[in-house]
Design a protein around this motif. Structure first.
Motif, PDB file in Angstrom:
ATOM      1  N   ALA A  37       5.683  59.647  24.913  1.00 53.97           N
ATOM      2  CA  ALA A  37       6.256  58.348  25.235  1.00 53.97           C
ATOM      3  C   ALA A  37       6.928  57.728  24.014  1.00 53.97           C
ATOM      4  CB  ALA A  37       5.180  57.413  25.780  1.00 53.97           C
ATOM      5  N   LEU A  38       6.315  57.850  22.843  1.00 58.90           N
ATOM      6  CA  LEU A  38       6.906  57.308  21.626  1.00 58.90           C
ATOM      7  C   LEU A  38       8.194  58.041  21.272  1.00 58.90           C
ATOM      8  CD1 LEU A  38       3.720  56.758  19.430  1.00 58.90           C
ATOM      9  CD2 LEU A  38       5.119  55.001  20.523  1.00 58.90           C
ATOM     10  N   ARG A  39       8.188  59.349  21.450  1.00 62.09           N
ATOM     11  CA  ARG A  39       9.403  60.126  21.177  1.00 62.09           C
ATOM     12  C   ARG A  39      10.536  59.720  22.112  1.00 62.09           C
ATOM     13  NH1 ARG A  39       6.741  66.186  20.672  1.00 62.09           N
ATOM     14  NH2 ARG A  39       6.304  66.151  18.434  1.00 62.09           N
ATOM     15  N   GLY A 175     -11.248  50.198  20.569  1.00 63.51           N
ATOM     16  CA  GLY A 175     -10.419  51.233  21.166  1.00 63.51           C
ATOM     17  C   GLY A 175      -9.275  50.719  22.007  1.00 63.51           C
ATOM     18  N   ARG A 176      -8.689  49.593  21.625  1.00 61.13           N
ATOM     19  CA  ARG A 176      -7.571  49.046  22.388  1.00 61.13           C
ATOM     20  C   ARG A 176      -6.285  49.812  22.027  1.00 61.13           C
ATOM     21  NH1 ARG A 176      -9.026  44.123  24.932  1.00 61.13           N
ATOM     22  NH2 ARG A 176     -11.277  44.295  25.254  1.00 61.13           N
ATOM     23  N   PRO A 177      -5.503  50.252  23.021  1.00 61.44           N
ATOM     24  CA  PRO A 177      -4.374  51.151  22.763  1.00 61.44           C
ATOM     25  C   PRO A 177      -3.067  50.480  22.373  1.00 61.44           C
ATOM     26  CG  PRO A 177      -4.645  50.870  25.116  1.00 61.44           C
ATOM     27  CD  PRO A 177      -5.771  50.105  24.467  1.00 61.44           C
ATOM     28  N   ASP A 178      -2.942  49.154  22.541  1.00 61.96           N
ATOM     29  CA  ASP A 178      -1.641  48.518  22.350  1.00 61.96           C
ATOM     30  C   ASP A 178      -1.725  47.351  21.374  1.00 61.96           C
ATOM     31  OD1 ASP A 178       1.133  48.397  22.885  1.00 61.96           O
ATOM     32  OD2 ASP A 178       0.818  46.738  24.271  1.00 61.96           O
ATOM     33  N   VAL A 179      -2.355  47.584  20.233  1.00 67.23           N
ATOM     34  CA  VAL A 179      -2.476  46.577  19.182  1.00 67.23           C
ATOM     35  C   VAL A 179      -1.396  46.854  18.136  1.00 67.23           C
ATOM     36  CG1 VAL A 179      -3.994  45.583  17.428  1.00 67.23           C
ATOM     37  CG2 VAL A 179      -4.953  46.418  19.593  1.00 67.23           C
ATOM     38  N   GLU A 211       8.365  46.304  20.379  1.00 69.45           N
ATOM     39  CA  GLU A 211       8.334  46.089  21.821  1.00 69.45           C
ATOM     40  C   GLU A 211       8.626  47.389  22.585  1.00 69.45           C
ATOM     41  OE1 GLU A 211       7.554  43.461  23.856  1.00 69.45           O
ATOM     42  OE2 GLU A 211       6.706  42.695  21.987  1.00 69.45           O
ATOM     43  N   GLN A 212       9.496  48.225  22.036  1.00 71.26           N
ATOM     44  CA  GLN A 212       9.855  49.459  22.739  1.00 71.26           C
ATOM     45  C   GLN A 212       8.750  50.510  22.681  1.00 71.26           C
ATOM     46  OE1 GLN A 212      12.949  51.885  20.672  1.00 71.26           O
ATOM     47  NE2 GLN A 212      12.850  50.252  19.143  1.00 71.26           N
ATOM     48  N   TRP A 213       7.720  50.269  21.882  1.00 68.67           N
ATOM     49  CA  TRP A 213       6.630  51.237  21.759  1.00 68.67           C
ATOM     50  C   TRP A 213       5.407  50.872  22.591  1.00 68.67           C
ATOM     51  CZ3 TRP A 213       7.481  50.782  15.826  1.00 68.67           C
ATOM     52  CH2 TRP A 213       8.678  51.437  15.496  1.00 68.67           C
ATOM     53  N   SER A 218      -0.870  50.894  19.181  1.00 74.88           N
ATOM     54  CA  SER A 218      -1.947  51.322  18.274  1.00 74.88           C
ATOM     55  C   SER A 218      -1.657  52.722  17.749  1.00 74.88           C
ATOM     56  CB  SER A 218      -3.301  51.305  18.990  1.00 74.88           C
ATOM     57  OG  SER A 218      -3.663  50.012  19.406  1.00 74.88           O
ATOM     58  N   VAL A 219      -1.169  53.592  18.618  1.00 74.06           N
ATOM     59  CA  VAL A 219      -0.822  54.958  18.215  1.00 74.06           C
ATOM     60  C   VAL A 219       0.389  54.924  17.290  1.00 74.06           C
ATOM     61  CG1 VAL A 219      -0.127  57.247  19.041  1.00 74.06           C
ATOM     62  CG2 VAL A 219      -1.793  55.895  20.342  1.00 74.06           C
ATOM     63  N   ALA A 220       1.374  54.074  17.599  1.00 71.72           N
ATOM     64  CA  ALA A 220       2.541  53.928  16.723  1.00 71.72           C
ATOM     65  C   ALA A 220       2.111  53.480  15.329  1.00 71.72           C
ATOM     66  CB  ALA A 220       3.529  52.935  17.327  1.00 71.72           C
ATOM     67  N   ALA A 221       1.194  52.521  15.261  1.00 71.43           N
ATOM     68  CA  ALA A 221       0.694  52.043  13.965  1.00 71.43           C
ATOM     69  C   ALA A 221       0.023  53.178  13.206  1.00 71.43           C
ATOM     70  CB  ALA A 221      -0.274  50.883  14.175  1.00 71.43           C
ATOM     71  N   TRP A 222      -0.771  53.986  13.911  1.00 71.44           N
ATOM     72  CA  TRP A 222      -1.459  55.109  13.262  1.00 71.44           C
ATOM     73  C   TRP A 222      -0.449  56.068  12.639  1.00 71.44           C
ATOM     74  CZ3 TRP A 222      -1.713  60.409  13.525  1.00 71.44           C
ATOM     75  CH2 TRP A 222      -2.803  61.027  12.899  1.00 71.44           C
TER      76      TRP A 222
END
Length: 235
Positions: A37-39, A175-179, A211-213, A218-222
């Motif tokens: 999804a990020l890609r 474990g929140r996925p969208d922080v 916003e687009q991520w 949270s995964v984008a931040a990682w």
């Protein structure tokens, strides 16, 4: 980035009937799907994910919000080794090394300072203990029934607890996925290194850019944290 500071029983929480809770927690998240999804959302993520590899967010154990936040306060502005030493001295003051709000409030500030805590951290820990007993700091069960925004709003009322500290708890304990921790220097630096041509983005710009991520910020931040460890920068 903070230490990889849990996931426990989840409640539906009738006290928050209108809360838009996350459908997936990081413990259940398909990281491969998140990476795809990020890609798809941003081609610049493709090379970063290829270089870094699969996402590996590990959730830390959390007996209670009080204990997790107390540890966070101790660790603020210290190296990991120094903070671990002071935290070890702190918990050693209490029976069975179990720190509780009641025991902490009953402990004289001099004893806490003797463990290596600054005056500011002693005041913050005392305030955390008082607000836990007053119900300002929710129980773990109630936290699981609250939205990310509601948790931030509630916990920043504690002295010494800012948005960043709560965001780390949301990612690495709940474990929140969208922080999206836009004030985190590691996230900003990773973005500058991989996406921004070396220019450090402002939190305001990063908030808009992220916003687009959704819903995998949270995964984008990682991945942005890991971008700082990739030799040679952007491929």
């Amino acid at each position: 980035m903070g230490s990889n500071p849990t996931l426990s029983v989840r409640e539906t929480g009738s006290q928050f009937p209108d809360a838009k809770l996350p459908k997936t927690l990081l413990a259940d998240l398909n990281y491969a799907a998140a990476a795809r999804a990020l890609r798809a959302a941003d081609p610049k993520f493709h090379s970063l994910i290829e270089r870094v590899g699969p996402c590996r967010i590990t959730l830390g154990h959390m007996q209670s919000p009080f204990q997790a936040l107390a540890e966070s306060i101790v660790y603020q502005q210290l190296t990991g080794k120094a903070a671990a030493t002071i935290h070890g001295r702190l918990v050693a003051l209490f029976p069975r090394k179990r720190i509780t709000p009641e025991r902490l409030l009953d402990t004289h500030a001099r004893r806490l300072r003797g463990a290596g805590l600054s005056r500011a951290k002693v005041l913050a820990l005392k305030d955390l203990a008082a607000k836990t007993l007053d119900g300002v700091v929710p129980s773990l069960a109630r936290l699981h029934a609250m939205t990310d925004a509601a948790i931030v709003e509630r916990l920043v009322a504690v002295r010494g607890i800012g948005s960043w500290t709560v965001e780390m708890l949301l990612i690495f304990r709940l474990g929140r996925p969208d922080v999206w921790p836009v004030t985190d220097y590691g996230v900003r630096k990773g973005y500058a290194r991989w996406f921004g041509g070396g220019r450090l983005p402002s939190p305001k710009y990063l908030m808009k850019r992220g916003e687009q991520w959704r819903p995998y910020r949270s995964v984008a931040a990682w991945y942005l944290w890991r971008a700082n460890d990739v030799p040679g920068g952007r491929a």
